[in-house]
Scaffold this active site. Structure first.
Site, short mmCIF file in Angstrom:
data_model
loop_
_atom_site.label_atom_id
_atom_site.label_comp_id
_atom_site.label_asym_id
_atom_site.label_seq_id
_atom_site.Cartn_x
_atom_site.Cartn_y
_atom_site.Cartn_z
N GLY A 218 1.26 36.56 34.83
CA GLY A 218 2.51 36.41 35.56
C GLY A 218 2.65 35.03 36.17
CB SER A 219 4.65 33.91 39.04
OG SER A 219 5.89 34.36 38.52
#
Length: 488
Positions: A218-219
């Site tokens: 993810g981020s």
């Protein structure tokens, strides 16, 4: 001698010769194989005739041995807080073998290692019983406890590293298992073993999620994408506006990528990381290009199939993808996969001014008399980014914790840098997302004693409540605080 008797004599002679050859082959050529064969009961009886050496954390044994109440095997293994330490030690069972440190360092722990030959010979001469040596780990007991309690009944993992040395300070995976429950050979041991097998337990408690499971990061991966953009001159400063539309149309597609929050149009690199702009980092990944993105990811430890701690970690993968997929890889989605250990390595390299140290969890191997047999020396894996780039990344990550999505990781009197992540998974994002947080702590003297990665798979939480800042960052904070407090 008549002809029939001569033939019988020759045949008998050949039989005797064959038996002699077979006997010598078994005693010499096959001696080592037979001595280590799991089916050789005499070997196992000898193995369990004496207490096993211990695995040490902070100068204290987290393992032990007790006398068995039945059977031929005299001693069996015990653990203190077995479920908490199982992701580090693994198990050692009279019936089911061993794994992880218990297996890799079995020679030291049983006293059978070749490096103990002279010590064992001297003990034999003096009549002293053979004893196992000890494995001294790099683990920090307070950090391990903070990570384990922080995860609680959630499914997930924590990896914490000393950025300057690569020493693993905490390694937790939940749900876990207590290896003491199947260390013996009884019916109850067999039932306990069956209960933790994946086919009988969908939570797969024997899976070491910190080392052996890969997730979309993810981020949190946006830190790597930012590094690639800075290292390749795609952006020169972290406070200069980027040429990024909002929404951003993925290259070679008609698909628009949007953002969860924040004003991301032409956002600076610092602001884009602070509020986690998908559009900015997807476009940066596309501009850098797949080849350079792979190169940067590999400098942080990706695509390494032989990362031994000494327990081997699964390979984290930044793939060769087409343009739209590479854009999504750059925000930690698509085919991008990482272990929690890998993402802790990313945070540790940033904290260590760009230098990535090889993670390891065995500090020393010692004989029973405490003589040191082997000491692990810190080893540099790579210069992941330049010192200048690392300092820019630190400024960005520290802004995330000061005023961005990672404020729940703030520690009084300590500078914390971090990055949250909420990773989608499942077909068409059908499954609940994973909550991520990576971070490091920096003390007033500028030193960084710990870098952490946390991933949480919380199936019981409401989908909208699953965020890296809400679920993972508070756990990372507790681990960092534990390491800092233990150094006072």
């Amino acid at each position: 001698m008549n002809k029939p008797l001569r033939r019988i004599a020759i045949f008998c002679g050949l039989l005797i010769l064959t038996l002699l050859i077979r006997d010598n082959w078994l005693q010499y050529a096959k001696a080592d194989d037979l001595a280590t064969d799991d089916a050789n009961r005499r070997v196992n009886i000898a193995r369990y005739a004496t207490p096993r050496g211990d695995i040490i954390v902070d100068g204290k044994a987290i393992t032990g041995s007790v006398e068995a109440t039945s059977g031929d095997y005299k001693y069996k293994r015990t653990w203190t807080n077995g479920a908490m330490w199982a992701p580090v030690t693994g198990y050692s069972s009279q019936a089911f073998g061993a794994n992880q440190l218990e297996k890799l360092e079995d020679g030291i722990l049983t006293g059978n290692d070749d490096r103990l030959f002279f010590r064992n010979t001297l003990d034999m001469i003096t009549g002293k019983k053979k004893e196992g040596g000890s494995v001294v780990t790099t683990l920090n007991a307070a950090a391990q406890k903070a990570a384990y309690n922080g995860l609680g009944d959630k499914k997930g993992a924590v990896a914490a590293i000393d950025p300057t040395t690569g020493k693993i300070l905490a390694l937790v995976s939940t749900p876990s298992y207590d290896p003491s429950k199947f260390a013996g050979t009884s019916d109850s041991d067999a039932e306990a073993w069956k209960a933790v097998q994946k086919e009988n337990n969908e939570d797969d408690p024997m899976l070491n999620r910190a080392l052996r499971e890969t997730y979309p990061p993810g981020s949190t991966f946006k830190v790597v994408t930012a590094a690639a953009a800075l290292e390749n001159g795609v952006v020169s400063g972290i406070d200069e506006a980027t040429d990024t539309p909002d929404p951003y149309q993925l290259p070679q597609t008609t698909t628009d990528l949007t953002n969860e929050h924040g004003d991301c149009e032409n956002a600076t690199l610092r602001e884009a990381l602070r509020v986690s702009c998908n559009t900015v980092f997807a476009k940066l990944s596309d501009t850098v290009g797949s080849e350079k993105m792979i190169e940067q990811a590999e400098k942080f430890g990706y695509n390494n199939a032989e990362l031994d701690t000494p327990v081997r970690a699964s390979e984290s993968v930044y793939p060769e993808d087409n343009r739209p997929q590479n854009a999504m890889d750059g925000i930690g989605q698509a085919s991008n996969r990482a272990t929690p250990l890998q993402m802790a390595m990313v945070a540790s390299a940033v904290a260590n001014d760009g230098k990535l140290m090889k993670p390891y969890m065995v500090d020393q191997l010692k004989a029973a008399n405490l003589d040191t047999i082997e000491t692990t020396e810190p080893q540099e894996l790579s210069q992941a980014v330049s010192s200048e780039t690392a300092q820019k990344l630190q400024q960005m990550m520290e802004t995330v914790v000061k005023t961005g999505t990672g404020t729940t990781a703030q520690i009084d009197g300590v500078t914390v840098g971090g990055k949250t992540g909420t990773a989608q998974h499942g077909l068409n994002n059908s499954e609940k997302p994973y909550a991520w947080f990576i971070s490091y702590a920096k003390l007033s003297d500028g030193s960084s004693p710990v870098a952490v990665a946390v991933v949480v798979e919380d199936g019981s939480a409401n989908r909208d409540d699953i965020t890296g800042g809400g679920l993972a960052a508070p756990i990372a904070k507790k681990v960092m605080q534990a390491v800092i407090d233990s150094k006072k």
